[in-house]
Design a protein around this motif. Structure first.
Motif, PDB file in Angstrom:
ATOM      1  N   THR A 135      47.221  34.474  48.886  1.00 31.95           N
ATOM      2  CA  THR A 135      46.634  34.416  47.538  1.00 31.95           C
ATOM      3  C   THR A 135      47.594  35.103  46.578  1.00 31.95           C
ATOM      4  OG1 THR A 135      45.502  36.510  47.887  1.00 31.95           O
ATOM      5  CG2 THR A 135      44.313  34.512  48.544  1.00 31.95           C
ATOM      6  N   PHE A 136      47.200  35.223  45.327  1.00 32.71           N
ATOM      7  CA  PHE A 136      48.134  35.711  44.306  1.00 32.71           C
ATOM      8  C   PHE A 136      47.991  37.191  44.020  1.00 32.71           C
ATOM      9  CE2 PHE A 136      50.049  31.840  43.146  1.00 32.71           C
ATOM     10  CZ  PHE A 136      49.119  30.887  43.517  1.00 32.71           C
ATOM     11  N   ARG A 137      46.742  37.659  44.058  1.00 32.27           N
ATOM     12  CA  ARG A 137      46.528  39.008  43.509  1.00 32.27           C
ATOM     13  C   ARG A 137      45.952  39.964  44.556  1.00 32.27           C
ATOM     14  NH1 ARG A 137      45.757  34.967  40.007  1.00 32.27           N
ATOM     15  NH2 ARG A 137      47.078  34.997  38.169  1.00 32.27           N
ATOM     16  N   GLY A 138      46.001  39.489  45.817  1.00 26.90           N
ATOM     17  CA  GLY A 138      45.488  40.378  46.872  1.00 26.90           C
ATOM     18  C   GLY A 138      46.582  41.371  47.278  1.00 26.90           C
ATOM     19  N   GLY A 198      36.391  31.091  45.812  1.00 25.58           N
ATOM     20  CA  GLY A 198      37.703  31.662  46.130  1.00 25.58           C
ATOM     21  C   GLY A 198      38.637  31.852  44.962  1.00 25.58           C
ATOM     22  N   THR A 199      38.104  32.306  43.817  1.00 23.67           N
ATOM     23  CA  THR A 199      38.997  32.573  42.690  1.00 23.67           C
ATOM     24  C   THR A 199      38.615  33.901  42.044  1.00 23.67           C
ATOM     25  OG1 THR A 199      39.855  31.756  40.564  1.00 23.67           O
ATOM     26  CG2 THR A 199      37.585  31.162  41.122  1.00 23.67           C
ATOM     27  N   SER A 200      39.652  34.610  41.585  1.00 24.16           N
ATOM     28  CA  SER A 200      39.440  35.951  41.011  1.00 24.16           C
ATOM     29  C   SER A 200      38.909  35.873  39.591  1.00 24.16           C
ATOM     30  CB  SER A 200      40.770  36.719  41.005  1.00 24.16           C
ATOM     31  OG  SER A 200      41.717  36.010  40.201  1.00 24.16           O
ATOM     32  N   GLY A 201      38.939  34.691  38.992  1.00 24.45           N
ATOM     33  CA  GLY A 201      38.464  34.568  37.611  1.00 24.45           C
ATOM     34  C   GLY A 201      39.399  35.274  36.642  1.00 24.45           C
ATOM     35  N   VAL A 255      42.383  33.820  35.472  1.00 28.25           N
ATOM     36  CA  VAL A 255      43.244  32.907  34.725  1.00 28.25           C
ATOM     37  C   VAL A 255      42.402  31.898  33.952  1.00 28.25           C
ATOM     38  CG1 VAL A 255      45.019  31.123  35.003  1.00 28.25           C
ATOM     39  CG2 VAL A 255      45.134  33.207  36.364  1.00 28.25           C
ATOM     40  N   TYR A 256      42.784  31.711  32.680  1.00 29.89           N
ATOM     41  CA  TYR A 256      42.094  30.748  31.809  1.00 29.89           C
ATOM     42  C   TYR A 256      42.911  29.487  31.705  1.00 29.89           C
ATOM     43  CZ  TYR A 256      38.909  34.475  30.732  1.00 29.89           C
ATOM     44  OH  TYR A 256      37.943  35.442  30.854  1.00 29.89           O
ATOM     45  N   PRO A 257      42.325  28.353  31.367  1.00 30.69           N
ATOM     46  CA  PRO A 257      40.907  28.157  31.027  1.00 30.69           C
ATOM     47  C   PRO A 257      39.945  28.092  32.215  1.00 30.69           C
ATOM     48  CG  PRO A 257      42.093  26.088  30.856  1.00 30.69           C
ATOM     49  CD  PRO A 257      43.118  27.129  31.167  1.00 30.69           C
TER      50      PRO A 257
HETATM   51  C1  BV8 Z   1      47.048  27.837  28.892  1.00 32.50           C
HETATM   52  C2  BV8 Z   1      51.132  28.292  38.710  1.00 32.50           C
HETATM   53  C3  BV8 Z   1      47.190  27.050  26.669  1.00 32.50           C
HETATM   54  C4  BV8 Z   1      51.019  27.521  39.898  1.00 32.50           C
HETATM   55  C5  BV8 Z   1      49.344  29.448  37.670  1.00 32.50           C
HETATM   56  C6  BV8 Z   1      44.506  36.290  27.250  1.00 32.50           C
HETATM   57  C7  BV8 Z   1      43.208  35.875  27.367  1.00 32.50           C
HETATM   58  C8  BV8 Z   1      42.904  34.612  27.834  1.00 32.50           C
HETATM   59  C9  BV8 Z   1      43.903  33.739  28.213  1.00 32.50           C
HETATM   60  C10 BV8 Z   1      45.187  34.171  28.129  1.00 32.50           C
HETATM   61  C11 BV8 Z   1      45.512  35.418  27.637  1.00 32.50           C
HETATM   62  N1  BV8 Z   1      46.865  35.529  27.671  1.00 32.50           N
HETATM   63  C12 BV8 Z   1      47.414  34.378  28.154  1.00 32.50           C
HETATM   64  C13 BV8 Z   1      46.389  33.550  28.415  1.00 32.50           C
HETATM   65  C14 BV8 Z   1      46.479  32.216  28.959  1.00 32.50           C
HETATM   66  C15 BV8 Z   1      46.879  32.245  30.424  1.00 32.50           C
HETATM   67  C16 BV8 Z   1      46.034  33.211  31.211  1.00 32.50           C
HETATM   68  O1  BV8 Z   1      44.905  32.919  31.559  1.00 32.50           O
HETATM   69  N2  BV8 Z   1      46.617  34.386  31.504  1.00 32.50           N
HETATM   70  C17 BV8 Z   1      45.851  35.376  32.265  1.00 32.50           C
HETATM   71  C18 BV8 Z   1      46.779  36.072  33.262  1.00 32.50           C
HETATM   72  C19 BV8 Z   1      45.219  36.346  31.283  1.00 32.50           C
HETATM   73  N3  BV8 Z   1      46.630  30.902  30.909  1.00 32.50           N
HETATM   74  C20 BV8 Z   1      47.588  29.975  30.765  1.00 32.50           C
HETATM   75  O2  BV8 Z   1      48.682  30.196  30.333  1.00 32.50           O
HETATM   76  C21 BV8 Z   1      47.179  28.572  31.158  1.00 32.50           C
HETATM   77  N4  BV8 Z   1      47.558  27.697  30.107  1.00 32.50           N
HETATM   78  O3  BV8 Z   1      46.243  28.661  28.571  1.00 32.50           O
HETATM   79  O4  BV8 Z   1      47.574  26.935  28.032  1.00 32.50           O
HETATM   80  C22 BV8 Z   1      47.759  25.888  25.963  1.00 32.50           C
HETATM   81  C23 BV8 Z   1      46.936  25.200  25.092  1.00 32.50           C
HETATM   82  C24 BV8 Z   1      47.456  24.127  24.419  1.00 32.50           C
HETATM   83  C25 BV8 Z   1      48.781  23.740  24.622  1.00 32.50           C
HETATM   84  C26 BV8 Z   1      49.591  24.442  25.522  1.00 32.50           C
HETATM   85  C27 BV8 Z   1      49.083  25.525  26.206  1.00 32.50           C
HETATM   86  C28 BV8 Z   1      47.909  28.120  32.418  1.00 32.50           C
HETATM   87  C29 BV8 Z   1      47.340  28.828  33.594  1.00 32.50           C
HETATM   88  C30 BV8 Z   1      47.997  28.291  34.883  1.00 32.50           C
HETATM   89  C31 BV8 Z   1      49.101  29.200  35.265  1.00 32.50           C
HETATM   90  N5  BV8 Z   1      49.642  28.825  36.567  1.00 32.50           N
HETATM   91  N6  BV8 Z   1      50.073  29.261  38.739  1.00 32.50           N
HETATM   92  C32 BV8 Z   1      51.417  28.360  41.064  1.00 32.50           C
HETATM   93  O5  BV8 Z   1      52.516  28.935  41.044  1.00 32.50           O
HETATM   94  O6  BV8 Z   1      50.597  28.421  41.969  1.00 32.50           O
HETATM   95  S1  BV8 Z   1      48.053  30.520  37.727  1.00 32.50           S
HETATM   96  C33 BV8 Z   1      47.802  31.160  39.275  1.00 32.50           C
HETATM   97  O7  BV8 Z   1      46.567  31.912  39.197  1.00 32.50           O
HETATM   98  C34 BV8 Z   1      47.534  30.123  40.352  1.00 32.50           C
HETATM   99  O8  BV8 Z   1      47.606  28.804  39.889  1.00 32.50           O
HETATM  100  C35 BV8 Z   1      46.116  30.398  40.784  1.00 32.50           C
HETATM  101  O9  BV8 Z   1      45.461  29.243  41.066  1.00 32.50           O
HETATM  102  C36 BV8 Z   1      45.560  31.034  39.558  1.00 32.50           C
HETATM  103  C37 BV8 Z   1      44.268  31.762  39.740  1.00 32.50           C
HETATM  104  O10 BV8 Z   1      44.398  32.646  40.837  1.00 32.50           O
HETATM  105  P1  BV8 Z   1      43.303  32.498  42.006  1.00 32.50           P
HETATM  106  O11 BV8 Z   1      43.365  31.124  42.542  1.00 32.50           O
HETATM  107  O12 BV8 Z   1      42.004  32.996  41.509  1.00 32.50           O
HETATM  108  O13 BV8 Z   1      43.917  33.454  43.097  1.00 32.50           O
HETATM  109  P2  BV8 Z   1      43.784  35.043  43.145  1.00 32.50           P
HETATM  110  O14 BV8 Z   1      44.756  35.526  44.174  1.00 32.50           O
HETATM  111  O15 BV8 Z   1      43.850  35.600  41.753  1.00 32.50           O
HETATM  112  O16 BV8 Z   1      42.298  35.307  43.663  1.00 32.50           O
HETATM  113  C38 BV8 Z   1      41.943  34.870  44.955  1.00 32.50           C
HETATM  114  C39 BV8 Z   1      40.466  35.201  45.120  1.00 32.50           C
HETATM  115  O17 BV8 Z   1      40.058  34.739  46.410  1.00 32.50           O
HETATM  116  C40 BV8 Z   1      40.176  36.688  45.083  1.00 32.50           C
HETATM  117  O18 BV8 Z   1      39.085  36.926  44.215  1.00 32.50           O
HETATM  118  C41 BV8 Z   1      39.803  37.051  46.539  1.00 32.50           C
HETATM  119  O19 BV8 Z   1      38.743  38.012  46.580  1.00 32.50           O
HETATM  120  C42 BV8 Z   1      39.301  35.730  47.052  1.00 32.50           C
HETATM  121  N7  BV8 Z   1      39.502  35.536  48.490  1.00 32.50           N
HETATM  122  C43 BV8 Z   1      40.530  35.963  49.267  1.00 32.50           C
HETATM  123  N8  BV8 Z   1      40.331  35.548  50.544  1.00 32.50           N
HETATM  124  C44 BV8 Z   1      39.175  34.834  50.551  1.00 32.50           C
HETATM  125  C45 BV8 Z   1      38.643  34.823  49.249  1.00 32.50           C
HETATM  126  N9  BV8 Z   1      37.494  34.203  48.942  1.00 32.50           N
HETATM  127  C46 BV8 Z   1      36.848  33.567  49.935  1.00 32.50           C
HETATM  128  N10 BV8 Z   1      37.297  33.533  51.219  1.00 32.50           N
HETATM  129  C47 BV8 Z   1      38.443  34.156  51.559  1.00 32.50           C
HETATM  130  N11 BV8 Z   1      38.873  34.121  52.838  1.00 32.50           N
END
Ligand code: BV8
Length: 235
Positions: free
Chosen positions: A29-32, A182-185, A187-189
């Motif tokens: 995963t990404f943030r574990g 399975g997402t940490s919530g 990343v937006y949208p």
């Molecule tokens: C956009 C690339 C606009 C692919 C990824 C401030 C506020 C709000 C928004 C923003 C802000 N500042 C910037 C933004 C926008 C930004 C954003 O959200 N930033 C965040 C960090 C604040 N978002 C963007 O930029 C998006 N685009 O907004 O565009 C726009 C509009 C018009 C025109 C142009 C542009 C784009 C977002 C996509 C970015 N790309 N990755 C790759 O390399 O993989 S994001 C990356 O995080 C991955 O794609 C991943 O999918 C995503 C989310 O992570 P998770 O899947 O949740 O994974 P994580 O590790 O975090 O969590 C795993 C979870 O699983 C945990 O909770 C854990 O407890 C749980 N788990 C673990 N094991 C298990 C389990 N659960 C069940 N069973 C298990 N066994």
């Protein structure tokens, strides 16, 4: 807002998945604690600026993850969602933030990759999207315009617009059940989908190892491994 009783059989379901659904298949995963980003800061590898600044680092990062797909298998959660897709007669859309191909290999068909796919590439010269060759680091030619050195991962980086957003928004407005798995919530949208769905009257369920950042927006939350929770929920 339409009142929804718990016993209502859903007619229209949207399911959002994240890296946690692939964790038990061995995909990091990404943030574990052992998070994928550990080796790199997100900004180093998952932004257009990073690609402009150090294309080799970014191409190697995605080449390694694409190669790793050959070593992992879908787990019980992917298989359960595949069965749901085959058996559920109502409207269903599985929206994944994941870029692996485990949902497809688990049988999911009504599936959209909102952050793109490791197995696909996009030509920055002509825009053509195509199956990614094994590696992009050696600058293969585009299968459409044959230019070399212009293929990038067909992945949505930070600051880029996720794919299929109009279709996803329409499905969220029609859903009477929204399930997040399975997402940490973080990343937006994607992290805002639960509020759109519940704002249109959907019941909402979170299944995650730990409470996500948006857990309070859900009507119900079940915490544990997706490989156990998802088959139990689908059955
Ligand atoms: C956009 C690339 C606009 C692919 C990824 C401030 C506020 C709000 C928004 C923003 C802000 N500042 C910037 C933004 C926008 C930004 C954003 O959200 N930033 C965040 C960090 C604040 N978002 C963007 O930029 C998006 N685009 O907004 O565009 C726009 C509009 C018009 C025109 C142009 C542009 C784009 C977002 C996509 C970015 N790309 N990755 C790759 O390399 O993989 S994001 C990356 O995080 C991955 O794609 C991943 O999918 C995503 C989310 O992570 P998770 O899947 O949740 O994974 P994580 O590790 O975090 O969590 C795993 C979870 O699983 C945990 O909770 C854990 O407890 C749980 N788990 C673990 N094991 C298990 C389990 N659960 C069940 N069973 C298990 N066994």
């Amino acid at each position: 807002m339409k009142e929804r009783t718990v016993s209502d059989k859903p007619r229209s379901i949207v399911i959002l998945t994240g890296a946690g659904v692939s964790a038990e298949s061995g995909v990091p995963t990404f943030r574990g604690p052992d998070g994928l980003w550990e080796g790199h800061r997100v900004e180093e590898v998952a932004t257009p600026e990073a690609f402009r600044r150090d294309p080799d680092l970014v191409l190697k990062f995605y080449d390694a993850r694409r190669a790793a797909l050959e070593t992992v298998e879908p787990n019980a959660a992917h298989a359960a969602l595949g069965r749901l897709d085959a058996e559920f007669g109502g409207e269903l859309l599985i929206v994944t933030q994941n870029v692996d191909d485990l949902h497809e290999r688990g049988g999911a068909k009504r599936l959209r990759h909102m952050h793109g796919e490791l197995k696909r590439a996009r030509c920055t010269a002509c825009g053509a999207r195509q199956q990614a060759p094994q590696t992009l680091i050696d600058r293969p030619a585009c299968s459409s315009c044959e230019a070399t050195g212009h293929l990038r991962p067909d992945i949505v980086w930070f600051g880029e617009m996720p794919f299929h957003m109009e279709e996803i928004d329409r499905a969220l407005e029609r859903a009477d059940l929204f399930v997040s798995i399975g997402t940490s919530g973080a990343v937006y949208p994607a992290a805002g989908f639960v509020r759109i769905a519940s704002g249109h009257g959907a019941r909402t369920l979170e299944m995650n190892l730990d409470p996500s950042e948006g857990t309070f927006y859900f009507d119900e939350a079940r915490h544990g491994p997706a490989g156990q929770l998802v088959p139990a929920w689908v059955e």
